[in-house]
Design an enzyme around this catalytic site. Structure first.
Site, PDB file in Angstrom:
ATOM      1  N   SER A   1     -50.101 -18.548 -76.916  1.00 33.99           N
ATOM      2  CA  SER A   1     -49.626 -17.386 -77.666  1.00 33.99           C
ATOM      3  C   SER A   1     -48.504 -16.665 -76.927  1.00 33.99           C
ATOM      4  O   SER A   1     -47.774 -15.887 -77.520  1.00 33.99           O
ATOM      5  CB  SER A   1     -50.778 -16.428 -77.931  1.00 33.99           C
ATOM      6  OG  SER A   1     -51.405 -16.096 -76.722  1.00 33.99           O
TER       7      SER A   1
ATOM      8  N   HIS B   1     -46.975 -22.851 -82.013  1.00 34.84           N
ATOM      9  CA  HIS B   1     -47.862 -21.687 -82.067  1.00 34.84           C
ATOM     10  C   HIS B   1     -48.376 -21.456 -83.488  1.00 34.84           C
ATOM     11  O   HIS B   1     -47.633 -21.012 -84.362  1.00 34.84           O
ATOM     12  CB  HIS B   1     -47.081 -20.457 -81.548  1.00 34.84           C
ATOM     13  CG  HIS B   1     -47.899 -19.216 -81.418  1.00 34.84           C
ATOM     14  ND1 HIS B   1     -47.352 -17.951 -81.388  1.00 34.84           N
ATOM     15  CD2 HIS B   1     -49.236 -19.031 -81.292  1.00 34.84           C
ATOM     16  CE1 HIS B   1     -48.302 -17.059 -81.262  1.00 34.84           C
ATOM     17  NE2 HIS B   1     -49.460 -17.681 -81.210  1.00 34.84           N
TER      18      HIS B   1
ATOM     19  N   GLU C   1     -44.870 -21.060 -85.248  1.00 37.41           N
ATOM     20  CA  GLU C   1     -43.719 -20.618 -84.450  1.00 37.41           C
ATOM     21  C   GLU C   1     -43.425 -21.762 -83.466  1.00 37.41           C
ATOM     22  O   GLU C   1     -44.302 -22.147 -82.690  1.00 37.41           O
ATOM     23  CB  GLU C   1     -44.117 -19.334 -83.699  1.00 37.41           C
ATOM     24  CG  GLU C   1     -42.995 -18.565 -83.081  1.00 37.41           C
ATOM     25  CD  GLU C   1     -43.493 -17.255 -82.431  1.00 37.41           C
ATOM     26  OE1 GLU C   1     -44.690 -17.178 -82.031  1.00 37.41           O
ATOM     27  OE2 GLU C   1     -42.689 -16.325 -82.321  1.00 37.41           O
TER      28      GLU C   1
ATOM     29  N   ASN D   1     -45.689 -12.326 -80.902  1.00 42.18           N
ATOM     30  CA  ASN D   1     -46.449 -11.387 -80.068  1.00 42.18           C
ATOM     31  C   ASN D   1     -45.575 -10.344 -79.391  1.00 42.18           C
ATOM     32  O   ASN D   1     -46.075  -9.309 -78.953  1.00 42.18           O
ATOM     33  CB  ASN D   1     -47.314 -12.159 -79.073  1.00 42.18           C
ATOM     34  CG  ASN D   1     -48.558 -12.680 -79.763  1.00 42.18           C
ATOM     35  OD1 ASN D   1     -49.179 -11.962 -80.554  1.00 42.18           O
ATOM     36  ND2 ASN D   1     -48.914 -13.928 -79.517  1.00 42.18           N
TER      37      ASN D   1
HETATM   38  N1  3HC Z   1     -60.856 -20.623 -92.133  1.00 44.47           N
HETATM   39  C1  3HC Z   1     -60.468 -21.035 -93.357  1.00 44.47           C
HETATM   40  N2  3HC Z   1     -60.288 -20.188 -94.398  1.00 44.47           N
HETATM   41  C2  3HC Z   1     -60.539 -18.891 -94.176  1.00 44.47           C
HETATM   42  C3  3HC Z   1     -60.951 -18.390 -92.929  1.00 44.47           C
HETATM   43  C4  3HC Z   1     -61.116 -19.330 -91.882  1.00 44.47           C
HETATM   44  N3  3HC Z   1     -61.493 -18.973 -90.655  1.00 44.47           N
HETATM   45  N4  3HC Z   1     -61.100 -17.051 -93.031  1.00 44.47           N
HETATM   46  C5  3HC Z   1     -60.788 -16.715 -94.300  1.00 44.47           C
HETATM   47  N5  3HC Z   1     -60.448 -17.824 -94.978  1.00 44.47           N
HETATM   48  C6  3HC Z   1     -60.023 -17.901 -96.373  1.00 44.47           C
HETATM   49  C7  3HC Z   1     -61.158 -17.562 -97.304  1.00 44.47           C
HETATM   50  O1  3HC Z   1     -61.941 -18.683 -97.587  1.00 44.47           O
HETATM   51  C8  3HC Z   1     -60.419 -17.048 -98.536  1.00 44.47           C
HETATM   52  O2  3HC Z   1     -59.976 -18.144 -99.292  1.00 44.47           O
HETATM   53  P1  3HC Z   1     -59.783 -17.994-100.892  1.00 44.47           P
HETATM   54  O3  3HC Z   1     -58.654 -17.059-101.112  1.00 44.47           O
HETATM   55  O4  3HC Z   1     -59.482 -19.374-101.333  1.00 44.47           O
HETATM   56  O5  3HC Z   1     -61.079 -17.476-101.415  1.00 44.47           O
HETATM   57  C9  3HC Z   1     -59.174 -16.368 -97.949  1.00 44.47           C
HETATM   58  O6  3HC Z   1     -59.022 -16.902 -96.621  1.00 44.47           O
HETATM   59  C10 3HC Z   1     -59.357 -14.877 -97.869  1.00 44.47           C
HETATM   60  O7  3HC Z   1     -60.538 -14.628 -97.120  1.00 44.47           O
HETATM   61  P2  3HC Z   1     -61.603 -13.497 -97.469  1.00 44.47           P
HETATM   62  O8  3HC Z   1     -61.596 -13.244 -98.946  1.00 44.47           O
HETATM   63  O9  3HC Z   1     -62.892 -13.852 -96.811  1.00 44.47           O
HETATM   64  O10 3HC Z   1     -61.124 -12.224 -96.664  1.00 44.47           O
HETATM   65  P3  3HC Z   1     -59.756 -11.508 -96.652  1.00 44.47           P
HETATM   66  O11 3HC Z   1     -59.105 -11.448 -97.994  1.00 44.47           O
HETATM   67  O12 3HC Z   1     -60.025 -10.256 -95.929  1.00 44.47           O
HETATM   68  O13 3HC Z   1     -58.821 -12.418 -95.741  1.00 44.47           O
HETATM   69  C11 3HC Z   1     -57.894 -13.039 -93.689  1.00 44.47           C
HETATM   70  C12 3HC Z   1     -59.170 -12.767 -94.449  1.00 44.47           C
HETATM   71  C13 3HC Z   1     -57.216 -14.279 -94.275  1.00 44.47           C
HETATM   72  C14 3HC Z   1     -58.285 -13.296 -92.246  1.00 44.47           C
HETATM   73  C15 3HC Z   1     -56.937 -11.809 -93.869  1.00 44.47           C
HETATM   74  O14 3HC Z   1     -57.621 -10.637 -93.524  1.00 44.47           O
HETATM   75  C16 3HC Z   1     -55.695 -11.879 -93.017  1.00 44.47           C
HETATM   76  O15 3HC Z   1     -54.723 -12.533 -93.362  1.00 44.47           O
HETATM   77  N6  3HC Z   1     -55.733 -11.163 -91.860  1.00 44.47           N
HETATM   78  C17 3HC Z   1     -54.605 -11.162 -90.910  1.00 44.47           C
HETATM   79  C18 3HC Z   1     -54.685 -12.375 -90.068  1.00 44.47           C
HETATM   80  C19 3HC Z   1     -53.588 -12.404 -89.065  1.00 44.47           C
HETATM   81  O16 3HC Z   1     -52.759 -11.531 -88.930  1.00 44.47           O
HETATM   82  N7  3HC Z   1     -53.580 -13.478 -88.269  1.00 44.47           N
HETATM   83  C20 3HC Z   1     -52.660 -13.637 -87.206  1.00 44.47           C
HETATM   84  C21 3HC Z   1     -53.299 -13.187 -85.937  1.00 44.47           C
HETATM   85  S1  3HC Z   1     -52.206 -13.271 -84.587  1.00 44.47           S
HETATM   86  C22 3HC Z   1     -52.359 -14.836 -84.069  1.00 44.47           C
HETATM   87  O17 3HC Z   1     -53.147 -15.630 -84.515  1.00 44.47           O
HETATM   88  C23 3HC Z   1     -51.430 -15.205 -82.958  1.00 44.47           C
HETATM   89  C24 3HC Z   1     -52.072 -15.126 -81.630  1.00 44.47           C
HETATM   90  O18 3HC Z   1     -51.119 -15.585 -80.708  1.00 44.47           O
HETATM   91  C25 3HC Z   1     -52.568 -13.777 -81.219  1.00 44.47           C
END
Ligand code: 3HC
Length: 296
Positions: A129, A151, A163, A201
């Site tokens: 990351s 990434h 990325e 990040n």
């Molecule tokens: N694996 C697969 N699918 C998943 C999942 C997982 N772990 N978590 C959620 N999903 C799917 C669900 O099945 C659902 O699918 P559907 O639309 O077909 O029904 C969809 O995602 C939406 O999930 P939920 O309805 O359960 O919940 P939300 O609508 O709250 O969405 C979320 C959950 C997708 C995690 C959303 O909140 C989100 O996009 N959050 C932001 C995530 C983000 O910013 N990630 C980047 C983090 S930074 C990073 O990773 C970089 C690192 O370097 C720090």
């Protein structure tokens, strides 16, 4: 989820090895297999492999249930997945994607062992990351032209971005093949240079850190900080909820990389964020971070 044809003359990759069966590695492996690639996931810890296998079975079944994946495609994806506790089983991979703990010594040690397992012209990629790709590539000087940052974002099956980070020695060919591979995995690859925190990040983590300062200084309650950012800025999660999702220890680590790499104290981790890490409140993975998940 759709099944793509893995064989493609641009990336020339059919066999993918993933190092690390945690949340990121498991997600990368699932997406690779669904996209048509023969995929082997390695993790030295039997518990991690078992958990990863169970999650793949659950998520593929969920994809079928929701009508996003045909049963035959889910079965085919499962058939393309192999799990191993031995690194040697990754031999012959056209690309190895590393997704282990953000510890530079651990990663470099793995790269030294993994480089010899690559197929001819194979690529070694890190899902780090924020650790410098140029620095990581020094572990394998003989193939530094074929070393790159790939990434992914959590949750990998959902997030569209990869990325792609080019180290100082990364060749144009490696970059082009990696971008083509990300496309074949259904992702959009966006290039970034090898600077601390890359783009994602560099921008995301100071915002999260600032949210901790806002909480520490009593600007608002944590839930209110998150609600304001969700409703006011259309973020899917508020910054404090997202910090728990990412892991507070990871957030501190990334801030340290930014502070040191950019040599600027404005990137220092917020004392309250560090205090929660000291207390073992690391977020979702420990059941408590900013918020309490013990009932979930
Ligand atoms: N694996 C697969 N699918 C998943 C999942 C997982 N772990 N978590 C959620 N999903 C799917 C669900 O099945 C659902 O699918 P559907 O639309 O077909 O029904 C969809 O995602 C939406 O999930 P939920 O309805 O359960 O919940 P939300 O609508 O709250 O969405 C979320 C959950 C997708 C995690 C959303 O909140 C989100 O996009 N959050 C932001 C995530 C983000 O910013 N990630 C980047 C983090 S930074 C990073 O990773 C970089 C690192 O370097 C720090």
């Amino acid at each position: 989820m759709t099944t793509n044809t893995a064989r493609n003359s641009t990336h020339n990759i059919t066999k993918i090895g993933v190092i690390g069966a945690g949340q990121m590695g498991g997600g990368i492996a699932q997406v690779a297999a669904v996209s048509g690639f023969a995929t082997t996931v390695f993790d030295a810890f039997p518990g991690a492999i078992d958990k990863c296998k169970a999650l793949h079975a659950k998520l593929l079944a969920k994809g079928v249930e929701k009508g996003k994946l045909a049963q035959a495609d889910a079965d085919a994806a499962q058939g393309r997945l192999t799990y191993s506790q031995s690194l040697d089983n990754l031999a012959g991979s056209d690309i190895l994607i590393e997704a282990v703990v953000e510890d530079i010594a651990v990663k470099k040690d793995l790269f030294r062992k993994a480089a010899g397992l690559l197929a001819k012209n194979g690529i070694l990629a890190s899902n780090t990351s924020s650790i410098s790709i140029t620095d990581l590539a020094t572990a394998v000087p003989e193939i530094s032209g074929r070393f790159i940052g790939m990434h992914f974002f959590n949750p990998v099956p959902v997030m569209k971005l990869v990325e792609v980070i080019k180290g100082l020695a990364t060749s144009e060919e490696t970059t082009a093949r990696t971008i083509a591979l990300a496309g074949a995995m259904g992702k959009t690859a966006v290039p970034a240079n090898d600077r601390p925190g890359f783009v994602s990040n560099r921008v995301l983590m100071p915002m999260i850190n600032e949210a901790f300062y806002a909480w520490m200084e009593g600007v608002a309650e944590p839930a209110h900080i998150d609600e304001i950012m969700k409703l006011g800025c259309a973020h899917p999660m508020g910054p404090l909820r997202l910090a728990d999702f990412i892991g507070l220890d990871t957030c501190v680590h990334i801030m340290e990389v930014l502070a040191e790499g950019l040599n600027n104290p404005r990137y220092r981790a917020c004392p309250l964020l560090k205090q929660l890490v000291t207390a073992g409140r690391l977020g979702d993975k420990t059941g408590r971070g900013v918020f309490d998940y013990s009932q979930k």
